[in-house]
Design an enzyme around this catalytic site. Structure first.
Site, PDB file in Angstrom:
ATOM      1  N   ASP A 241      -1.895  -0.298   8.787  1.00  0.00           N
ATOM      2  CA  ASP A 241      -0.999   0.804   9.120  1.00  0.00           C
ATOM      3  C   ASP A 241       0.388   0.258   9.523  1.00  0.00           C
ATOM      4  O   ASP A 241       0.474  -0.692  10.313  1.00  0.00           O
ATOM      5  CB  ASP A 241      -1.623   1.569  10.296  1.00  0.00           C
ATOM      6  CG  ASP A 241      -0.967   2.898  10.581  1.00  0.00           C
ATOM      7  OD1 ASP A 241      -1.029   3.777   9.711  1.00  0.00           O
ATOM      8  OD2 ASP A 241      -0.394   3.051  11.681  1.00  0.00           O
ATOM      9  N   GLU A 302       0.846  -0.776   4.668  1.00  0.00           N
ATOM     10  CA  GLU A 302       1.658   0.429   4.506  1.00  0.00           C
ATOM     11  C   GLU A 302       3.071   0.145   4.989  1.00  0.00           C
ATOM     12  O   GLU A 302       3.280  -0.219   6.141  1.00  0.00           O
ATOM     13  CB  GLU A 302       1.072   1.587   5.323  1.00  0.00           C
ATOM     14  CG  GLU A 302       1.865   2.864   5.162  1.00  0.00           C
ATOM     15  CD  GLU A 302       1.761   3.808   6.356  1.00  0.00           C
ATOM     16  OE1 GLU A 302       1.918   5.011   6.155  1.00  0.00           O
ATOM     17  OE2 GLU A 302       1.536   3.328   7.498  1.00  0.00           O
TER      18      GLU A 302
HETATM   19  C1  NOJ Z   1       0.943   5.913   9.354  1.00  0.00           C
HETATM   20  C2  NOJ Z   1      -0.266   6.734   9.099  1.00  0.00           C
HETATM   21  O1  NOJ Z   1      -0.425   6.887   7.709  1.00  0.00           O
HETATM   22  C3  NOJ Z   1      -0.069   8.058   9.801  1.00  0.00           C
HETATM   23  O2  NOJ Z   1      -1.073   8.978   9.477  1.00  0.00           O
HETATM   24  C4  NOJ Z   1      -0.013   7.799  11.276  1.00  0.00           C
HETATM   25  O3  NOJ Z   1       0.303   9.008  11.941  1.00  0.00           O
HETATM   26  C5  NOJ Z   1       1.053   6.770  11.618  1.00  0.00           C
HETATM   27  N1  NOJ Z   1       1.019   5.635  10.750  1.00  0.00           N
HETATM   28  C6  NOJ Z   1       0.862   6.260  13.025  1.00  0.00           C
HETATM   29  O4  NOJ Z   1      -0.290   5.473  13.062  1.00  0.00           O
END
Ligand code: NOJ
Length: 579
Positions: A241, A302
């Protein structure tokens, strides 16, 4: 005491580096010799566990529910994906759909038990399916024992595990002033005052999601130990993440102004200091070397608000990166052509990901139908199928978001009823989209509860679920689901499609996107008509046979080399192979 003072990326992993050579390694049995990496040839399917299948009747999906539906994904009648990625399944207060983790090493009872997890790994591996977990390492929940300990004392062992800072001063009102101008992506200041420590702590997202201090060696050590634990349980990889935000600048300098006219305050800053730090690369290398102790594992990071160039810079063998350029495109051949050209130029030999939907964004079929200005079910299915051809034939590893294989649309949830926390505080000053809309429960059947639950689903089903569901589409050889199955099989059987280079082909009209994939002399051509008019379209010279068409064209019929060039029907996508 100040948070960012620890040695920069001291290699504390030495002390935590266990021997994982002896782990029980079910994934090793799946490895194929000479494979460039299963993460490059296969397709990953994202499951949002709350919404996939509920086995207990509490209205929330769970691990036994996922196990019951593994045959939908793999095996003779399955979709034919290579791996599943589970959005977080750890214990969590659930303020951000589980992206607020209170214990990295356990399973949230909402989803089941560790026994259920072990069974999931076993059942998935038995079907040749790999399992990726979501690692949320930028922050924890404020209910994580690490944060509770860190908050409890300025001098305890965990004092610097989070990013604490003294106030920059005091307002006339007596209010402490935050240490810098950083903003939370979810609105407001990124700093939360803590009365106990009489200091601020940093939170890039909710105040209940404090950011870990990755410059603190013990944080690295604790996290790496936890990751090794999951590897030992047989996990095949991780989605990381917002991984480019793990490190912040050591001096916590304020960000300079960004796009002055951007809609959100967060975008009106240039995020020079709160993410994308130069020492991310050594940290990533350290993390990867730890993951590589168990062979055959992949990671995908990500990118938090980054562009294609950043994605390329952070891509490594075995480590892919989500950039969201494709996901940001409207239903327009010209937009996709531009973006694909830019990606191909930037990635070169590196390996991209292909993502059209995920748990944060409007589902692509809904987005694309909005661009087209159509809502009827025929157009809906045609767009879902054409988009599937795009997703599964571009160069890179495709990620399929649960439900897109039946063309699942967004649901409407008014902000007043939103579960998504930033949506509840959305206003003209803080524009936000409601992420609930893309998280509706999977409709397996047209029955009450949609085969998802015997109880009350945590979010509403899509309005068309009685007719748009897995069971119904499984019986229809012309359904979106049938198209995904055919496409995935064709992709797996065609090296050019899963491993080849990509060359854009000039198109006869604005609405046609065409490209060729080629590997070791094997060629495939893809043409997609984004428009509602017919186009005459000629493939490159060669003897082509249709391998898949979302229009009326018969598989095996010749394409090109005939007196009349083929017509591409409105919204038709086709794949032809040479030979
Ligand atoms: C990215 C995630 O995809 C999202 O769903 C989340 O709210 C944020 N990061 C914080 O972890």
């Amino acid at each position: 005491m100040s948070p960012a003072q620890g040695p920069v990326l001291a290699d504390s992993s030495q002390s935590a580096r266990g021997n994982v050579a002896d782990v029980t390694d079910p994934a090793a049995a799946l490895a194929r010799p000479g494979d460039p990496g299963w993460w490059r040839t296969g397709v990953v399917y994202q499951i949002y566990p709350r919404s996939f299948a509920d086995s207990t009747g509490d209205g929330v999906g769970d691990l036994p529910g996922i196990i019951e539906h593994l045959d939908h994904l793999a095996g003779p009648d399955g979709l034919g994906v290579e791996a599943i990625w589970l959005s977080p399944i750890y214990p969590s207060p659930g303020l951000d759909g589980g992206y607020d983790v209170a214990d990295y090493s356990a399973i949230d009872p909402l989803f089941g038990s560790m026994d259920d997890f072990d069974r999931l790994i076993k059942e998935a591996h038995r079907r040749g399916l790999r399992v990726l977990l979501d690692l949320v390492l930028n922050h924890t929940s404020d209910r994580h024992p690490w944060f509770e300990a860190s908050r409890a004392s300025r001098t305890g062992p965990e004092a610097d595990w989070y990013i604490w800072r003294d106030p920059a001063g005091t307002h006339r009102s007596g209010r402490p002033i935050p240490p810098n101008n950083w903003l939370s992506f979810f609105g407001g200041s990124a700093w939360q005052w803590d009365e106990g420590r009489r200091q601020f702590y940093l939170h890039t997202f909710l105040a209940q999601q404090p950011d870990l201090n990755w410059r603190e060696p013990f944080v690295q050590e604790a996290v790496f130990g936890m990751v090794r634990g999951w590897l030992r349980r047989g996990v095949d990889g991780f989605r990381l993440d917002v991984f480019n935000a793990l490190l912040k600048s050591s001096d916590l300098a304020s960000n300079p102004p960004g796009r002055r006219l951007a809609r959100s305050p967060w975008q009106r800053q240039r995020h020079l200091h709160d993410k994308d730090q130069a020492d991310l690369l050594p940290l990533l290398a350290l993390f990867r070397s730890m993951v590589d102790e168990a062979p055959g594992r992949m990671t995908v990071g990500e990118l938090f608000a980054g562009d294609i160039g950043q994605a390329v810079a952070l891509t490594r063998p075995g480590h892919l990166v989500f950039d969201f350029e494709l996901l940001g495109q409207p239903w327009s051949a010209a937009s996709f052509r531009r973006t694909i050209a830019e990606r191909e130029r930037a990635f070169g030999e590196a390996w991209p990901t292909v993502v059209l939907s995920n748990h944060d964004q409007s589902r692509h079929v809904s987005r694309f139908l909005r661009t087209l200005g159509r809502q009827d079910q025929r157009t809906h299915d045609a767009v879902a199928k054409a988009a599937a051809v795009l997703l599964l034939t571009l160069r890179g590893t495709p990620f399929v978001y649960y439900g897109e294989e039946i063309g699942l649309p967004d649901i409407r949830v008014p902000n007043a009823l939103a579960i998504d926390p930033p949506a509840r505080r959305a206003s003209w000053r803080f524009p936000w989209w409601n992420r609930d809309r893309c998280r509706s429960p999977m409709p397996w059947t047209g029955d009450p509860g949609a085969g998802f639950t015997t109880g009350r689903p945590w979010l509403p089903f899509s309005p068309d679920h009685v007719t748009r569901n897995v069971a119904r589409q499984a019986e229809d050889s012309d359904s979106v689901l049938a198209t995904y199955r055919r496409l995935l099989r064709l992709r797996a059987a065609t090296p050019a499609l899963h491993g080849g280079g990509l060359r854009l082909i000039p198109s006869p009209g604005e609405d046609v996107l065409a490209y060729e994939r080629e590997l070791d002399g094997g060629r495939a051509v893809v043409a997609i008509n984004f428009g509602l008019r017919r186009f005459v379209w000629a493939p490159p010279p060669g003897s082509w046979k249709v391998a898949l068409s979302t229009g009326p064209r018969a598989v095996g019929s010749p394409l090109g080399d005939t007196p009349r060039a083929p017509q591409l029907e409105p919204l038709e996508a086709l794949i032809a192979l040479e030979g």
